[in-house]
Write an enzyme that holds these catalytic residues in place. Structure first.
Site, short mmCIF file in Angstrom:
data_model
loop_
_atom_site.label_atom_id
_atom_site.label_comp_id
_atom_site.label_asym_id
_atom_site.label_seq_id
_atom_site.Cartn_x
_atom_site.Cartn_y
_atom_site.Cartn_z
N TYR A 153 0.96 -1.35 0.02
CA TYR A 153 0.05 -0.16 -0.07
C TYR A 153 0.86 1.16 -0.05
CZ TYR A 153 -3.44 3.42 1.31
OH TYR A 153 -4.26 4.41 1.47
N ASP A 248 9.42 3.06 -0.11
CA ASP A 248 8.38 3.55 0.85
C ASP A 248 8.35 3.57 2.20
OD1 ASP A 248 6.12 4.70 1.94
OD2 ASP A 248 4.60 3.77 0.53
N LYS A 281 3.32 9.40 8.62
CA LYS A 281 3.31 8.57 9.82
C LYS A 281 4.02 9.24 11.05
CE LYS A 281 0.38 4.81 8.28
NZ LYS A 281 0.56 4.49 7.06
C1 LIG Z 1 -0.08 4.91 5.34
C2 LIG Z 1 0.66 4.75 4.11
C3 LIG Z 1 0.86 5.57 2.95
C4 LIG Z 1 -0.30 6.58 2.99
O1 LIG Z 1 0.05 7.54 3.86
P1 LIG Z 1 -1.43 8.41 4.15
O2 LIG Z 1 -0.69 9.47 5.26
O3 LIG Z 1 -2.43 7.76 4.92
O4 LIG Z 1 -1.86 8.99 2.83
C5 LIG Z 1 1.73 5.34 1.96
N1 LIG Z 1 2.55 4.20 2.22
C6 LIG Z 1 2.58 3.29 3.24
C7 LIG Z 1 3.56 2.27 3.31
C8 LIG Z 1 1.66 3.59 4.30
O5 LIG Z 1 1.90 2.60 5.18
#
Ligand SMILES: *Cc1c(COP(=O)(O)O)cnc(C)c1O
Length: 443
Positions: A153, A248, A281
């Site tokens: 994700y 990511d 986060k």
């Molecule tokens: C939570 C998440 C996102 C998206 O971040 P948001 O602040 O919710 O848009 C992207 N990549 C990873 C790996 C995530 O866990």
């Protein structure tokens, strides 16, 4: 209070929310779709605890899906936020704090003599960070295709919603309505931890691939760490074909190690340099803040120095920056050691309880991130993650919740510990587990 009475106020709030907000929630997994029952409406959080609208207190293993690294309402973070608020909420102009945070991120993401983050841009959400990283990769390479892994994700931008893990896994959707076929066709989805599949996709499309995007460790289909050498292999493969690697770390960054999952891997002897990295986060400490960073020459391709456009009215918001700076400054090596010990304790207690109840399980783990898998071994990819006995999670989850422990409301999510989880919080978790394990056995 009985369980039935205990959900009355939450149920009322949920009913009212559903009349005003689609599904009653502003992010799908909050709706308890995969575990059933009534979501708790939360009113307050402090340390390792959250309180719902009925005044019930829970030991929290969601931690706002990661940001609450230090624990909720950590005093030094609140103090920094209060001080920032008193100076004004948003200026739409540069502030000194943004540079400090960019410098701090670049300085933190170093290991083994490698320093992959030379420039940083602040944005408001992880979705924006990955969306921008992809646009930048396409702009810099002049290529159109993107490689992503099934079950990873990266936020909800169009190109990234193909087989995108937890939220979608929970709802069992293959992708999303509203994403055009043309956009979907530009994302090549391959199984995780499968080198042959990566080689094959590059053999066929190598000249058109702008980038591989990967979670530093997958944690949105449940935790599924990369196999040894896999991330380095991705960097090497991308670079051999003139493509970029976007790592990511929105979830893992500053959570599992001072330098993120990348730092953990480099410390463990794996050497590779991603071209771009995304953060979110934890770096907002609970306020909307995210970032992308990477090689100076690539980052210079962003507007205003380069042709790749990116902007944001609230980007680098001074209150969010204050929360992020205070959080990162407090996240010392001792904090990470403590998070690891807390994770060890919960992993051990969970394993013991499930074992005692005769529930076939494994516990999948990456640093201090982990979760239960109702299968004899931890999965290596999304297809395998989906073969577990996922139906066992709902009774397990609800038994924990009834005993005052709030777990993520989906089997495909990591459990998040905080530095504020103390012995009393751990004791409450340990006390709740045996009954929950028996509920899972019956489920
Ligand atoms: C939570 C998440 C996102 C998206 O971040 P948001 O602040 O919710 O848009 C992207 N990549 C990873 C790996 C995530 O866990």
């Amino acid at each position: 209070m009985s369980a039935a009475e205990g959900t009355t106020r939450n149920a009322e709030l949920f009913d009212r929310a559903r009349a005003a907000i689609p599904g009653g929630v502003n992010s799908p997994v909050r709706g308890f779709g995969s575990v059933g029952g009534t979501p708790r409406f939360l009113e307050r959080a402090e340390g390792p605890h959250v309180w719902d609208a009925e005044g019930s207190r829970y030991v929290d293993l969601v931690a706002s899906w990661g940001p609450a690294l230090l624990g909720h309402a950590e005093p030094s973070v609140l103090e920094a936020v209060h001080a920032a608020v008193s100076r004004g909420l948003s200026f739409g102009a540069s502030t000194p704090g943004e540079t400090e945070l960019a410098e701090l991120i670049a300085e933190r993401v170093r290991a083994g003599g490698l320093a992959p983050v030379e420039r940083v841009r602040l944005v408001s959400t992880g979705t924006e960070a990955t969306m921008t990283a992809i646009r930048l990769a396409r702009g810099a390479t002049g290529r159109d295709l993107l490689v992503k892994f099934a079950g990873h994700y990266h936020g909800h931008s169009d190109s990234l919603l193909a087989e995108a893990g937890s939220g979608l896994a929970t709802l069992a959707l293959p992708g999303s309505a509203g994403v055009t076929a043309a956009t979907a066709a530009q994302t090549l989805v391959v199984p995780y931890n499968d080198r042959a599949a990566v080689e094959a996709v590059f053999a066929e499309h190598g000249e058109r691939i702008a980038a591989i995007i990967t979670e530093a460790s997958a944690a949105n289909m449940g935790v599924v760490p990369p196999e040894p050498g896999f991330n380095a292999f991705l960097a090497e493969t991308a670079h051999r074909h003139g493509a970029l690697l976007i790592l990511d770390e929105v979830l893992t960054g500053f959570r599992v190690h001072p330098a993120g999952f990348w730092g953990l891997q480099v410390e463990g002897g794996e050497r590779f340099v991603p071209d771009l990295m995304t953060f979110g986060k934890v770096i907002g400490g609970g306020l909307p803040l995210a970032a992308l960073g990477g090689r100076a020459d690539l980052m210079a391709q962003l507007a205003p120095t380069g042709p790749v456009y990116q902007a944001g009215t609230l980007s680098g918001n001074p209150v969010a920056v204050a929360a992020g700076l205070a959080t990162l400054r407090a996240a010392t090596p001792e904090v990470y050691a403590r998070l690891n010990r807390t994770a060890d304790a919960i992993v051990a207690a969970t394993g013991e309880a499930l074992h005692a109840a005769g529930v076939e399980h494994s516990i999948s783990r990456a640093g201090n991130l982990f979760n239960v898998v109702f299968a004899p071994r931890s999965p290596r990819d999304y297809a395998e993650a989906k073969t577990q006995r996922a139906e066992r999670y709902a009774p397990f989850f609800h038994a924990m919740l009834d005993a005052g422990v709030s777990l993520p409301p989906s089997v495909f999510e990591a459990w998040f510990v905080t530095a504020a989880h103390d012995e009393a919080a751990l004791d409450q978790i340990r006390a709740a587990l045996p009954l929950a394990a028996r509920a899972a056995a019956a489920g």
